[in-house]
Design an enzyme around this catalytic site. Structure first.
Site, PDB file in Angstrom:
ATOM      1  N   LYS A 179      28.842  36.212  41.962  1.00  9.30           N
ATOM      2  CA  LYS A 179      28.123  35.350  42.908  1.00  9.30           C
ATOM      3  C   LYS A 179      28.855  35.238  44.258  1.00  9.30           C
ATOM      4  O   LYS A 179      29.166  34.134  44.728  1.00  9.30           O
ATOM      5  CB  LYS A 179      27.925  33.942  42.325  1.00  9.30           C
ATOM      6  N   ASP A 221      30.402  34.374  51.150  1.00  6.79           N
ATOM      7  CA  ASP A 221      31.464  34.259  52.150  1.00  6.79           C
ATOM      8  C   ASP A 221      30.915  34.831  53.454  1.00  6.79           C
ATOM      9  O   ASP A 221      29.727  35.151  53.548  1.00  6.79           O
ATOM     10  CB  ASP A 221      32.713  35.021  51.684  1.00  6.79           C
ATOM     11  N   ASP A 272      29.022  39.324  37.313  1.00  7.67           N
ATOM     12  CA  ASP A 272      28.412  38.105  37.852  1.00  7.67           C
ATOM     13  C   ASP A 272      29.463  37.268  38.591  1.00  7.67           C
ATOM     14  O   ASP A 272      29.994  36.303  38.049  1.00  7.67           O
ATOM     15  CB  ASP A 272      27.799  37.316  36.687  1.00  7.67           C
ATOM     16  N   THR A 312      20.149  27.729  37.433  1.00 17.80           N
ATOM     17  CA  THR A 312      19.281  27.114  36.430  1.00 17.80           C
ATOM     18  C   THR A 312      19.850  25.790  35.915  1.00 17.80           C
ATOM     19  O   THR A 312      19.177  25.077  35.170  1.00 17.80           O
ATOM     20  CB  THR A 312      19.033  28.066  35.247  1.00 17.80           C
ATOM     21  N   LYS A 355      27.237  40.682  30.401  1.00 19.28           N
ATOM     22  CA  LYS A 355      27.577  40.026  31.668  1.00 19.28           C
ATOM     23  C   LYS A 355      29.035  39.596  31.636  1.00 19.28           C
ATOM     24  O   LYS A 355      29.471  38.904  30.715  1.00 19.28           O
ATOM     25  CB  LYS A 355      26.686  38.802  31.906  1.00 19.28           C
ATOM     26  N   ARG A 401      25.718  31.432  25.019  1.00 13.56           N
ATOM     27  CA  ARG A 401      26.249  30.758  23.838  1.00 13.56           C
ATOM     28  C   ARG A 401      25.326  30.792  22.636  1.00 13.56           C
ATOM     29  O   ARG A 401      25.792  30.719  21.497  1.00 13.56           O
ATOM     30  CB  ARG A 401      26.611  29.314  24.214  1.00 13.56           C
TER      31      ARG A 401
END
Length: 238
Positions: free
Chosen positions: A61, A64, A59, A122, A32, A214
């Site tokens: 997102k 608009d 990614d 999340t 990603k 991570r």
């Protein structure tokens, strides 16, 4: 992309990315690329990852006005990525125009990138959603509503937490993708995530793909951590 484990390359530079990827030499990963990395390095980052035969979830997102998102998707389609996303809160017209942009600009003979919509992040709790977004439904109801809008708009699936995935599958079908961040092993620090789950929980919920950042990228031994996640997820090592 069913049963995929997507590694979130949450780094600030190309140098850091390829230092991380060096021990994975020879493995085809699904990675990603988010806003931090893409805005620093631009399309060249995508091209170099593709040269190494990795699959890519870009990614960004997008959220608009419909015309802007549709035009932006034309540019993203030409990059050759495998998965892109928008915010479902942008509405049906925006999502439909995003899909149109992807379809119009995907090169002949190439498969259109999958398009999914973010429902609720999340990192968002139900209390935050209700107080800050003024959405008085339950978080589960909000996620389900956005997922339904995404399917009605022709999208391939949604980003949600593992806790909503089974409900989405029951109502919208098993072919509608559920991509879930917030994946941790039981011993991991939750960090800024709130609606988290283990890979095993995600698998049992019927999730299509999990996103891990991570817990792999900051591990003392990233390759070992990746394989541990893959073992619990039950996916296929690439």
């Amino acid at each position: 992309m069913k049963n995929s484990l997507i590694v979130a390359l949450d780094f600030a530079s190309k140098k850091e990315v390829f230092e991380f990827l060096t021990p994975f030499e020879g493995e085809k990963l699904f990675v990603k690329v988010g806003m931090e990395l893409f805005y620093q390095e631009g399309p060249s980052m995508i091209h170099e990852l593709k040269e190494k035969d990795h699959e890519i979830f870009l990614d960004l997102k997008l959220h608009d006005i419909p015309n802007t998102v549709g035009s932006a998707m034309k540019g993203l389609a030409r990059l050759g990525v495998d998965l892109v996303n928008v915010h479902a809160a942008g509405g049906k017209e925006m999502m439909m125009r995003a899909l149109e942009g992807l379809e119009a600009a995907t090169p002949a003979g190439k498969e259109r990138p999958k398009l999914i919509a973010v429902t609720q992040l999340t990192s968002t709790s139900e209390q935050q959603m209700q107080q800050e977004q003024l959405i008085q439904a339950s978080l589960e109801q909000s996620v389900m509503h956005y997922a339904s809008l995404a399917k009605e708009s022709g999208l391939d699936g949604v980003v949600c937490s593992s806790h909503e995935a089974s409900l989405i599958r029951q109502n919208l079908g098993t072919d509608f993708l559920t991509v879930t961040p917030g994946i941790r092993l039981g011993s991991d620090d939750l960090q800024d995530q709130k609606r988290v789950a283990t890979p095993r929980f995600a698998r049992e919920a019927g999730v299509s793909a999990i996103v891990v950042g991570r817990s792999i990228t900051k591990a003392a031994d990233p390759v070992k951590s990746y394989h541990k996640f893959m073992e619990e997820w039950g996916g296929i090592l690439k």
